[in-house]
Design a protein around this motif. Sequence first.
Motif, PDB file in Angstrom:
ATOM      1  N   TYR A 154      39.344  40.124  33.284  1.00 52.25           N
ATOM      2  CA  TYR A 154      40.404  41.125  33.331  1.00 52.25           C
ATOM      3  C   TYR A 154      40.630  41.630  31.910  1.00 52.25           C
ATOM      4  CZ  TYR A 154      45.095  43.000  34.295  1.00 52.25           C
ATOM      5  OH  TYR A 154      46.191  43.805  34.423  1.00 52.25           O
TER       6      TYR A 154
ATOM      7  N   LEU B 127      39.031  45.548  35.790  1.00 48.89           N
ATOM      8  CA  LEU B 127      38.802  44.269  36.461  1.00 48.89           C
ATOM      9  C   LEU B 127      37.332  44.147  36.831  1.00 48.89           C
ATOM     10  CD1 LEU B 127      40.067  41.763  37.927  1.00 48.89           C
ATOM     11  CD2 LEU B 127      40.305  43.238  39.916  1.00 48.89           C
TER      12      LEU B 127
ATOM     13  N   GLN C 122      47.422  47.666  40.591  1.00 51.73           N
ATOM     14  CA  GLN C 122      46.797  46.348  40.434  1.00 51.73           C
ATOM     15  C   GLN C 122      46.719  45.624  41.775  1.00 51.73           C
ATOM     16  OE1 GLN C 122      49.078  43.400  38.238  1.00 51.73           O
ATOM     17  NE2 GLN C 122      47.195  42.503  37.455  1.00 51.73           N
TER      18      GLN C 122
END
Length: 173
Positions: A119, A132, A159
């Motif tokens: 990440y 990611l 996210q």
Amino acid sequence: PIESTQPTVAPIAPQPSENAPAASTEQDLGIYNATIAIPANYTQQENAYSYIDKENSRLIALMDYTWRLDVPIYSLKDIENHHKEITDAIMQKMDLGGSYSIITAGADTINGVDAYQIYSTVKENDETVDFLIEAIDGKNDFGCYILIGCYPSGDSNAQEEVYGAISTFTSKG
């Protein structure tokens, strides 16, 4: 040139949603013999397993099933041991010329299968995005599926949506 820093905090994965993203469609990933549930507002890019939500600046993609990204990849242990070099290779392959910082890197589980998550944040042209990388065990004696997600930095809804979609990835063998 790409600049990077080593992780400074313990790995903490975004938390997946309980189910596939709301109003999602299962996508067949063709020759990869896999599926993933993609939110309905994403558009598949021509000749690729990349899905973009242009309105909200979000990306979900199956980058490849690979056994080499600047280093040989036989297992998730290779991803763990070389996550910086692999991140460099992916950033170059994605043509991201800005600087990036790895925020966390560590073990993960995607739909019941062992994975390794990297990440990071990427800064390019005065914009910062969260990036990611999920390397998912291919259940062979070599290689991993590489999935990526990208969204505006700090957007917790993005996210959750991107990680939730990636968490639906299923290899059929």
